[in-house]
Design a protein around this motif. Structure first.
Motif, PDB file in Angstrom:
ATOM      1  N   GLY A   7       0.550  -1.570  -0.066  1.00  0.00           N
ATOM      2  CA  GLY A   7      -0.048  -0.056  -0.018  1.00  0.00           C
ATOM      3  C   GLY A   7       0.878   1.406   0.214  1.00  0.00           C
ATOM      4  N   ASP A   8       1.999   1.077   1.097  1.00  0.00           N
ATOM      5  CA  ASP A   8       3.473   2.518   0.248  1.00  0.00           C
ATOM      6  C   ASP A   8       3.116   2.733  -1.678  1.00  0.00           C
ATOM      7  OD1 ASP A   8       3.237   2.005   3.629  1.00  0.00           O
ATOM      8  OD2 ASP A   8       5.119   1.371   2.434  1.00  0.00           O
ATOM      9  N   ARG A   9       3.590   3.781  -1.481  1.00  0.00           N
ATOM     10  CA  ARG A   9       4.340   5.180  -2.694  1.00  0.00           C
ATOM     11  C   ARG A   9       5.567   4.717  -2.532  1.00  0.00           C
ATOM     12  NH1 ARG A   9       1.318   5.079  -6.443  1.00  0.00           N
ATOM     13  NH2 ARG A   9       2.549   6.825  -7.310  1.00  0.00           N
ATOM     14  N   VAL A  10       6.237   4.227  -3.517  1.00  0.00           N
ATOM     15  CA  VAL A  10       7.981   4.289  -3.775  1.00  0.00           C
ATOM     16  C   VAL A  10       8.109   5.001  -5.011  1.00  0.00           C
ATOM     17  CG1 VAL A  10       7.296   2.079  -1.715  1.00  0.00           C
ATOM     18  CG2 VAL A  10       7.475   2.101  -4.506  1.00  0.00           C
ATOM     19  N   GLN A  11       9.957   4.941  -5.119  1.00  0.00           N
ATOM     20  CA  GLN A  11      10.560   5.621  -6.191  1.00  0.00           C
ATOM     21  C   GLN A  11      11.661   4.567  -6.578  1.00  0.00           C
ATOM     22  OE1 GLN A  11      11.682   9.245  -5.111  1.00  0.00           O
ATOM     23  NE2 GLN A  11       8.989  10.505  -5.256  1.00  0.00           N
ATOM     24  N   GLU A  31       3.232   1.766  -6.382  1.00  0.00           N
ATOM     25  CA  GLU A  31       2.498   1.833  -5.578  1.00  0.00           C
ATOM     26  C   GLU A  31       2.617   0.219  -4.635  1.00  0.00           C
ATOM     27  OE1 GLU A  31      -1.969   0.569  -3.556  1.00  0.00           O
ATOM     28  OE2 GLU A  31      -1.646   1.608  -4.510  1.00  0.00           O
ATOM     29  N   VAL A  32       2.989  -0.936  -3.821  1.00  0.00           N
ATOM     30  CA  VAL A  32       3.616  -1.923  -3.565  1.00  0.00           C
ATOM     31  C   VAL A  32       2.477  -2.434  -3.468  1.00  0.00           C
ATOM     32  CG1 VAL A  32       4.642  -3.477  -2.019  1.00  0.00           C
ATOM     33  CG2 VAL A  32       5.331  -0.830  -2.351  1.00  0.00           C
ATOM     34  N   ILE A  33       2.068  -3.422  -3.832  1.00  0.00           N
ATOM     35  CA  ILE A  33       0.892  -4.587  -4.248  1.00  0.00           C
ATOM     36  C   ILE A  33       1.423  -6.071  -3.902  1.00  0.00           C
ATOM     37  CG2 ILE A  33      -0.075  -3.547  -5.737  1.00  0.00           C
ATOM     38  CD1 ILE A  33       0.518  -5.012  -7.858  1.00  0.00           C
ATOM     39  N   GLY A  34       2.610  -6.275  -3.586  1.00  0.00           N
ATOM     40  CA  GLY A  34       3.062  -7.511  -2.517  1.00  0.00           C
ATOM     41  C   GLY A  34       4.285  -7.555  -2.106  1.00  0.00           C
ATOM     42  N   LYS A  35       5.090  -7.875  -1.833  1.00  0.00           N
ATOM     43  CA  LYS A  35       6.205  -8.433  -0.297  1.00  0.00           C
ATOM     44  C   LYS A  35       5.982  -9.503  -0.161  1.00  0.00           C
ATOM     45  CE  LYS A  35       8.437  -6.152   2.829  1.00  0.00           C
ATOM     46  NZ  LYS A  35       8.641  -4.935   4.173  1.00  0.00           N
ATOM     47  N   ASP A  36       7.653  -9.933  -0.636  1.00  0.00           N
ATOM     48  CA  ASP A  36       8.180 -10.993  -0.123  1.00  0.00           C
ATOM     49  C   ASP A  36       9.081 -11.539  -0.250  1.00  0.00           C
ATOM     50  OD1 ASP A  36       7.691 -14.148   0.840  1.00  0.00           O
ATOM     51  OD2 ASP A  36       7.432 -14.404  -1.189  1.00  0.00           O
ATOM     52  N   GLY A  37      10.100 -12.252   0.588  1.00  0.00           N
ATOM     53  CA  GLY A  37      11.461 -12.422   0.528  1.00  0.00           C
ATOM     54  C   GLY A  37      11.916 -11.427  -0.085  1.00  0.00           C
ATOM     55  N   GLY A  38      12.114  -9.879   0.112  1.00  0.00           N
ATOM     56  CA  GLY A  38      13.028  -8.914   0.088  1.00  0.00           C
ATOM     57  C   GLY A  38      12.799  -8.457  -1.525  1.00  0.00           C
ATOM     58  N   GLN A  39      12.027  -8.955  -1.586  1.00  0.00           N
ATOM     59  CA  GLN A  39      10.639  -8.431  -3.280  1.00  0.00           C
ATOM     60  C   GLN A  39       9.791  -7.400  -3.128  1.00  0.00           C
ATOM     61  OE1 GLN A  39      12.700  -8.898  -6.376  1.00  0.00           O
ATOM     62  NE2 GLN A  39      14.377  -9.611  -5.339  1.00  0.00           N
ATOM     63  N   LEU A  40      10.070  -7.003  -3.693  1.00  0.00           N
ATOM     64  CA  LEU A  40       8.179  -5.805  -3.845  1.00  0.00           C
ATOM     65  C   LEU A  40       8.263  -6.081  -5.225  1.00  0.00           C
ATOM     66  CD1 LEU A  40       9.432  -2.475  -2.084  1.00  0.00           C
ATOM     67  CD2 LEU A  40       8.934  -4.583  -1.144  1.00  0.00           C
ATOM     68  N   LEU A  41       6.645  -6.343  -5.627  1.00  0.00           N
ATOM     69  CA  LEU A  41       5.498  -6.039  -6.479  1.00  0.00           C
ATOM     70  C   LEU A  41       5.258  -4.480  -6.245  1.00  0.00           C
ATOM     71  CD1 LEU A  41       4.790  -7.185  -9.496  1.00  0.00           C
ATOM     72  CD2 LEU A  41       3.202  -8.244  -7.698  1.00  0.00           C
ATOM     73  N   VAL A  42       5.936  -4.049  -7.793  1.00  0.00           N
ATOM     74  CA  VAL A  42       4.972  -2.350  -7.208  1.00  0.00           C
ATOM     75  C   VAL A  42       4.320  -2.562  -9.159  1.00  0.00           C
ATOM     76  CG1 VAL A  42       5.970   0.103  -7.725  1.00  0.00           C
ATOM     77  CG2 VAL A  42       7.011  -1.782  -6.654  1.00  0.00           C
ATOM     78  N   ARG A  43       2.418  -1.222  -8.507  1.00  0.00           N
ATOM     79  CA  ARG A  43       1.689  -1.181  -9.824  1.00  0.00           C
ATOM     80  C   ARG A  43       2.762   0.305 -10.103  1.00  0.00           C
ATOM     81  NH1 ARG A  43      -2.465  -1.434  -8.148  1.00  0.00           N
ATOM     82  NH2 ARG A  43      -3.068  -3.915  -8.541  1.00  0.00           N
ATOM     83  N   LEU A  44       3.036   0.164 -11.663  1.00  0.00           N
ATOM     84  CA  LEU A  44       3.442   1.563 -11.978  1.00  0.00           C
ATOM     85  C   LEU A  44       2.469   2.403 -12.178  1.00  0.00           C
ATOM     86  CD1 LEU A  44       6.186  -0.138 -14.400  1.00  0.00           C
ATOM     87  CD2 LEU A  44       6.762   0.918 -11.984  1.00  0.00           C
ATOM     88  N   ASP A  45       2.832   3.686 -12.029  1.00  0.00           N
ATOM     89  CA  ASP A  45       1.276   4.681 -11.982  1.00  0.00           C
ATOM     90  C   ASP A  45       1.919   4.618 -13.968  1.00  0.00           C
ATOM     91  OD1 ASP A  45       1.488   5.164  -9.170  1.00  0.00           O
ATOM     92  OD2 ASP A  45       2.998   7.037  -9.897  1.00  0.00           O
ATOM     93  N   GLU A  46       3.034   4.763 -14.620  1.00  0.00           N
ATOM     94  CA  GLU A  46       2.933   4.573 -16.214  1.00  0.00           C
ATOM     95  C   GLU A  46       3.332   2.786 -16.441  1.00  0.00           C
ATOM     96  OE1 GLU A  46       4.470   7.954 -17.379  1.00  0.00           O
ATOM     97  OE2 GLU A  46       3.918   9.585 -16.187  1.00  0.00           O
ATOM     98  N   PRO A  47       2.727   2.513 -17.261  1.00  0.00           N
ATOM     99  CA  PRO A  47       3.475   1.699 -17.060  1.00  0.00           C
ATOM    100  C   PRO A  47       4.732   1.106 -18.703  1.00  0.00           C
ATOM    101  CG  PRO A  47       0.982   1.233 -17.908  1.00  0.00           C
ATOM    102  CD  PRO A  47       1.427   2.906 -17.685  1.00  0.00           C
ATOM    103  N   SER A  68       8.399   7.010  -0.825  1.00  0.00           N
ATOM    104  CA  SER A  68       7.984   8.583  -0.484  1.00  0.00           C
ATOM    105  C   SER A  68       6.725   8.386  -0.496  1.00  0.00           C
ATOM    106  CB  SER A  68       7.500   8.290  -2.306  1.00  0.00           C
ATOM    107  OG  SER A  68       6.761   7.874  -2.510  1.00  0.00           O
ATOM    108  N   GLU A  69       6.268   7.736  -0.098  1.00  0.00           N
ATOM    109  CA  GLU A  69       4.341   8.089   1.077  1.00  0.00           C
ATOM    110  C   GLU A  69       4.438   6.944   1.282  1.00  0.00           C
ATOM    111  OE1 GLU A  69       0.525   9.431   0.045  1.00  0.00           O
ATOM    112  OE2 GLU A  69       2.000  11.063  -1.738  1.00  0.00           O
ATOM    113  N   PRO A  70       4.084   6.555   2.755  1.00  0.00           N
ATOM    114  CA  PRO A  70       3.607   6.177   3.079  1.00  0.00           C
ATOM    115  C   PRO A  70       2.336   5.152   3.090  1.00  0.00           C
ATOM    116  CG  PRO A  70       4.683   7.034   5.025  1.00  0.00           C
ATOM    117  CD  PRO A  70       4.181   7.749   3.401  1.00  0.00           C
TER     118      PRO A  70
END
Length: 73
Positions: A7-11, A31-47, A68-70
């Motif tokens: 749910g956090d926003r990242v850069q 936006e982070v939509i998943g997290k596992d073993g030190g890896q993040l799954l991020v849905r990009l603002d612009e594909p 960038s934003e909790p």
């Protein structure tokens, strides 16, 4: 350093060694939509488009992402 949560926003800074985010002059945001073993799954603002393939979501190492934003709420 705060822990990145779903749910956090990242850069993410581009890197020529990355498989998808190859532009070193660009900061990718999403936006982070998943997290596992030190890896993040991020849905990009612009594909990101590579050839004819569009990548709306990417896996990145948590160490390569900057909070960038909790998550709200």
């Amino acid at each position: 350093m705060k822990e990145i949560k779903i749910g956090d926003r990242v850069q993410i800074k581009g890197d020529t060694q990355d498989y998808i985010l190859v532009d070193p002059d660009k900061i990718y945001k999403g936006e982070v939509i998943g997290k596992d073993g030190g890896q993040l799954l991020v849905r990009l603002d612009e594909p990101v488009v590579r050839g004819t393939v569009e990548f709306p979501e990417v896996n990145v190492a948590e160490t390569n992402a900057l909070l960038s934003e909790p998550r709200k709420g």
